[in-house]
Design a protein around this motif. Structure first.
Motif, PDB file in Angstrom:
ATOM      1  N   MET A   1       0.851  -1.196   0.000  1.00  0.00           N
ATOM      2  CA  MET A   1       0.000   0.000   0.000  1.00  0.00           C
ATOM      3  C   MET A   1       0.886   1.246   0.000  1.00  0.00           C
ATOM      4  O   MET A   1       1.730   1.408   0.873  1.00  0.00           O
ATOM      5  CB  MET A   1      -0.854   0.050   1.264  1.00  0.00           C
ATOM      6  CG  MET A   1      -1.922  -0.995   1.338  1.00  0.00           C
ATOM      7  SD  MET A   1      -3.333  -0.386   2.259  1.00  0.00           S
ATOM      8  CE  MET A   1      -4.114  -1.913   2.709  1.00  0.00           C
ATOM      9  N   PRO A   2       0.711   2.153  -0.970  1.00  0.00           N
ATOM     10  CA  PRO A   2       1.562   3.341  -0.942  1.00  0.00           C
ATOM     11  C   PRO A   2       1.167   4.318   0.166  1.00  0.00           C
ATOM     12  O   PRO A   2       0.007   4.389   0.557  1.00  0.00           O
ATOM     13  CB  PRO A   2       1.325   3.974  -2.319  1.00  0.00           C
ATOM     14  CG  PRO A   2       0.033   3.448  -2.811  1.00  0.00           C
ATOM     15  CD  PRO A   2      -0.201   2.128  -2.122  1.00  0.00           C
ATOM     16  N   MET A   3       2.179   5.029   0.678  1.00  0.00           N
ATOM     17  CA  MET A   3       1.919   6.172   1.557  1.00  0.00           C
ATOM     18  C   MET A   3       2.123   7.404   0.681  1.00  0.00           C
ATOM     19  O   MET A   3       3.186   7.558   0.062  1.00  0.00           O
ATOM     20  CB  MET A   3       2.898   6.200   2.732  1.00  0.00           C
ATOM     21  CG  MET A   3       2.761   5.022   3.694  1.00  0.00           C
ATOM     22  SD  MET A   3       1.173   4.927   4.556  1.00  0.00           S
ATOM     23  CE  MET A   3       1.383   6.164   5.813  1.00  0.00           C
ATOM     24  N   LEU A  11      -0.546   9.820   3.765  1.00  0.00           N
ATOM     25  CA  LEU A  11      -1.865   9.178   3.690  1.00  0.00           C
ATOM     26  C   LEU A  11      -1.704   7.740   3.221  1.00  0.00           C
ATOM     27  O   LEU A  11      -1.041   7.469   2.214  1.00  0.00           O
ATOM     28  CB  LEU A  11      -2.771   9.939   2.718  1.00  0.00           C
ATOM     29  CG  LEU A  11      -3.056  11.392   3.106  1.00  0.00           C
ATOM     30  CD1 LEU A  11      -3.752  12.126   1.969  1.00  0.00           C
ATOM     31  CD2 LEU A  11      -3.901  11.453   4.381  1.00  0.00           C
ATOM     32  N   ASN A  12      -2.334   6.836   3.959  1.00  0.00           N
ATOM     33  CA  ASN A  12      -2.293   5.412   3.626  1.00  0.00           C
ATOM     34  C   ASN A  12      -3.317   5.126   2.528  1.00  0.00           C
ATOM     35  O   ASN A  12      -4.515   5.327   2.724  1.00  0.00           O
ATOM     36  CB  ASN A  12      -2.632   4.613   4.893  1.00  0.00           C
ATOM     37  CG  ASN A  12      -2.624   3.124   4.642  1.00  0.00           C
ATOM     38  OD1 ASN A  12      -1.734   2.604   3.973  1.00  0.00           O
ATOM     39  ND2 ASN A  12      -3.611   2.436   5.173  1.00  0.00           N
ATOM     40  N   VAL A  13      -2.822   4.674   1.379  1.00  0.00           N
ATOM     41  CA  VAL A  13      -3.681   4.501   0.198  1.00  0.00           C
ATOM     42  C   VAL A  13      -3.575   3.076  -0.310  1.00  0.00           C
ATOM     43  O   VAL A  13      -2.499   2.484  -0.311  1.00  0.00           O
ATOM     44  CB  VAL A  13      -3.248   5.491  -0.922  1.00  0.00           C
ATOM     45  CG1 VAL A  13      -4.086   5.302  -2.176  1.00  0.00           C
ATOM     46  CG2 VAL A  13      -3.347   6.930  -0.434  1.00  0.00           C
ATOM     47  N   SER A  14      -4.711   2.526  -0.744  1.00  0.00           N
ATOM     48  CA  SER A  14      -4.706   1.183  -1.320  1.00  0.00           C
ATOM     49  C   SER A  14      -5.354   1.248  -2.702  1.00  0.00           C
ATOM     50  O   SER A  14      -6.401   1.887  -2.872  1.00  0.00           O
ATOM     51  CB  SER A  14      -5.496   0.264  -0.381  1.00  0.00           C
ATOM     52  OG  SER A  14      -6.239  -0.666  -1.101  1.00  0.00           O
ATOM     53  N   THR A  33     -11.670   3.197   9.220  1.00  0.00           N
ATOM     54  CA  THR A  33     -10.528   3.118   8.310  1.00  0.00           C
ATOM     55  C   THR A  33     -11.018   2.590   6.964  1.00  0.00           C
ATOM     56  O   THR A  33     -12.216   2.273   6.809  1.00  0.00           O
ATOM     57  CB  THR A  33      -9.454   2.158   8.844  1.00  0.00           C
ATOM     58  OG1 THR A  33      -9.979   0.823   8.738  1.00  0.00           O
ATOM     59  CG2 THR A  33      -9.090   2.465  10.281  1.00  0.00           C
ATOM     60  N   LEU A  34     -10.085   2.439   6.044  1.00  0.00           N
ATOM     61  CA  LEU A  34     -10.468   1.908   4.732  1.00  0.00           C
ATOM     62  C   LEU A  34     -11.024   0.488   4.813  1.00  0.00           C
ATOM     63  O   LEU A  34     -11.662   0.003   3.876  1.00  0.00           O
ATOM     64  CB  LEU A  34      -9.303   2.014   3.742  1.00  0.00           C
ATOM     65  CG  LEU A  34      -7.921   1.464   4.095  1.00  0.00           C
ATOM     66  CD1 LEU A  34      -7.875  -0.044   4.071  1.00  0.00           C
ATOM     67  CD2 LEU A  34      -6.888   2.024   3.118  1.00  0.00           C
ATOM     68  N   GLN A  35     -10.849  -0.168   5.958  1.00  0.00           N
ATOM     69  CA  GLN A  35     -11.411  -1.509   6.140  1.00  0.00           C
ATOM     70  C   GLN A  35     -12.939  -1.509   6.125  1.00  0.00           C
ATOM     71  O   GLN A  35     -13.569  -2.545   5.948  1.00  0.00           O
ATOM     72  CB  GLN A  35     -10.956  -2.108   7.488  1.00  0.00           C
ATOM     73  CG  GLN A  35      -9.465  -2.358   7.606  1.00  0.00           C
ATOM     74  CD  GLN A  35      -9.002  -3.422   6.631  1.00  0.00           C
ATOM     75  OE1 GLN A  35      -9.771  -4.296   6.249  1.00  0.00           O
ATOM     76  NE2 GLN A  35      -7.755  -3.341   6.203  1.00  0.00           N
ATOM     77  N   PHE A  48     -14.190  -2.323 -11.226  1.00  0.00           N
ATOM     78  CA  PHE A  48     -13.449  -1.067 -11.149  1.00  0.00           C
ATOM     79  C   PHE A  48     -12.027  -1.272 -10.643  1.00  0.00           C
ATOM     80  O   PHE A  48     -11.741  -2.238  -9.929  1.00  0.00           O
ATOM     81  CB  PHE A  48     -14.132  -0.093 -10.160  1.00  0.00           C
ATOM     82  CG  PHE A  48     -15.565   0.182 -10.476  1.00  0.00           C
ATOM     83  CD1 PHE A  48     -15.903   1.063 -11.495  1.00  0.00           C
ATOM     84  CD2 PHE A  48     -16.590  -0.431  -9.764  1.00  0.00           C
ATOM     85  CE1 PHE A  48     -17.237   1.332 -11.789  1.00  0.00           C
ATOM     86  CE2 PHE A  48     -17.924  -0.178 -10.057  1.00  0.00           C
ATOM     87  CZ  PHE A  48     -18.250   0.708 -11.067  1.00  0.00           C
ATOM     88  N   ARG A  49     -11.161  -0.311 -10.953  1.00  0.00           N
ATOM     89  CA  ARG A  49      -9.949  -0.132 -10.152  1.00  0.00           C
ATOM     90  C   ARG A  49     -10.416   0.684  -8.941  1.00  0.00           C
ATOM     91  O   ARG A  49     -11.025   1.751  -9.101  1.00  0.00           O
ATOM     92  CB  ARG A  49      -8.911   0.646 -10.959  1.00  0.00           C
ATOM     93  CG  ARG A  49      -7.671   0.978 -10.156  1.00  0.00           C
ATOM     94  CD  ARG A  49      -6.557   1.421 -11.062  1.00  0.00           C
ATOM     95  NE  ARG A  49      -6.951   2.556 -11.886  1.00  0.00           N
ATOM     96  CZ  ARG A  49      -6.079   3.371 -12.488  1.00  0.00           C
ATOM     97  NH1 ARG A  49      -4.789   3.169 -12.367  1.00  0.00           N
ATOM     98  NH2 ARG A  49      -6.507   4.377 -13.240  1.00  0.00           N
ATOM     99  N   VAL A  50     -10.175   0.172  -7.740  1.00  0.00           N
ATOM    100  CA  VAL A  50     -10.743   0.793  -6.541  1.00  0.00           C
ATOM    101  C   VAL A  50      -9.627   1.406  -5.684  1.00  0.00           C
ATOM    102  O   VAL A  50      -8.679   0.720  -5.298  1.00  0.00           O
ATOM    103  CB  VAL A  50     -11.530  -0.240  -5.700  1.00  0.00           C
ATOM    104  CG1 VAL A  50     -12.120   0.429  -4.456  1.00  0.00           C
ATOM    105  CG2 VAL A  50     -12.651  -0.867  -6.529  1.00  0.00           C
ATOM    106  N   ILE A  51      -9.761   2.710  -5.405  1.00  0.00           N
ATOM    107  CA  ILE A  51      -8.822   3.390  -4.504  1.00  0.00           C
ATOM    108  C   ILE A  51      -9.523   3.585  -3.165  1.00  0.00           C
ATOM    109  O   ILE A  51     -10.647   4.102  -3.110  1.00  0.00           O
ATOM    110  CB  ILE A  51      -8.436   4.789  -5.032  1.00  0.00           C
ATOM    111  CG1 ILE A  51      -7.916   4.707  -6.465  1.00  0.00           C
ATOM    112  CG2 ILE A  51      -7.410   5.448  -4.117  1.00  0.00           C
ATOM    113  CD1 ILE A  51      -7.676   6.085  -7.085  1.00  0.00           C
TER     114      ILE A  51
END
Ligand SMILES: O=C(O)CC1=CCC(=O)O1
Length: 260
Positions: A1-3, A11-14, A33-35, A48-51
């Motif tokens: 996961m990029p920061m 920012l923690n991004v997936s 959180t993104l969870q 989709f590509r999901v961010i």
């Protein structure tokens, strides 16, 4: 996961899902959180590509000092898109995520295809409830408000039927960094985006929860009626409708985003 660095806040991004497919960006509710999007990920990543990302002050992102504003949250999203070199995305935000979506739809329309604004509000007529929550959290931590917050997130029926999911949501809330949580509550206490809504030109779906007392159907209706051409779907859930009714929520999202 990029920061990804947004003006000094990491920012923690997936990014997951279909390469080359249309991109959908998901944005969280307060204390999540993104969870929180796990119930949707299997279905959404097929199309989709999901961010997903953790809002500043939440999850694995930096707890940058407040005050936070919807503009700050919106600029964080634009920093993520710029860093990933993505020109345009569809947006699905729940609660605070929907508020950030309103700001983006009005201020960066060229970066957004369709908008989904779920279980959200454009302003609070009674901001004292946020000031009371800030006070309670400052005195007793998030634990002091957790049961009341969870009762707003999920109906009693769901909590009794799904104790494991309810416990997981409560752990997510309790793990929120207090400073980040408070800075978000402060942003909510002054929220007023009513003037932004008529500026939103993207096709917009508003999702409301039939049992949502945090952002009730009347708040959703105010948003729908002020965004030109917006439509509304009501789901049989409380505030975190994507967790309480995952299939109905996912169907609404995919149906709206894939219709011509
Ligand atoms: O967490 C809550 O109590 C409900 C809520 C309102 C705005 C938001 O993001 O969550």
């Amino acid at each position: 996961m990029p920061m990804i660095d947004a003006d000094g806040c990491l920012l923690n991004v997936s990014v997951e899902g279909r390469d080359g497919g249309p991109t959908l960006m998901l944005s969280n509710s307060l204390g999540c959180t993104l969870q929180m999007w796990e119930p949707q990920m299997k279905a959404l990543t097929q199309v989709f590509r999901v961010i997903r990302y953790d809002r500043r002050g939440h999850g694995k992102s930096t707890v940058a000092p407040g005050p936070y504003t919807m503009e700050r949250f919106g600029r964080d999203v634009l920093a993520i898109l710029d860093d990933l070199n993505i020109e345009k995305v569809h947006w699905c935000g729940l609660s605070m995520g929907g508020m950030v979506g309103q700001w983006l739809g009005a201020n960066a329309p060229e970066r957004f295809g369709k908008l989904i604004l779920a279980n959200t509000s454009c302003y609070y007529a009674e901001p004292t409830k946020w000031l009371e929550r800030i006070d309670a959290v400052k005195k007793g931590g998030i634990a002091a408000v957790a049961d009341a917050v969870i009762a707003g997130w999920l109906t009693q029926d769901f909590r009794e039927r799904e104790p494991a999911i309810t416990a997981k949501m409560k752990s997510m809330l309790l793990a929120s960094p207090v400073e980040g949580y408070l800075a978000c509550c402060e942003a909510l206490s002054t929220l007023d985006q009513r003037a932004l809504l008529p500026k939103i030109k993207s096709p917009t779906l508003v999702i409301a929860g039939r049992h949502d007392v945090a952002t009730p159907i009347s708040a959703a209706e105010l948003i729908r009626s002020n965004i030109p051409g917006a439509s509304m779907t009501i789901i049989d859930a409380a505030h975190i409708s994507n967790v309480e009714q995952p299939h109905a929520f996912t169907d609404a999202v995919v149906g709206f985003l894939t219709q011509r």
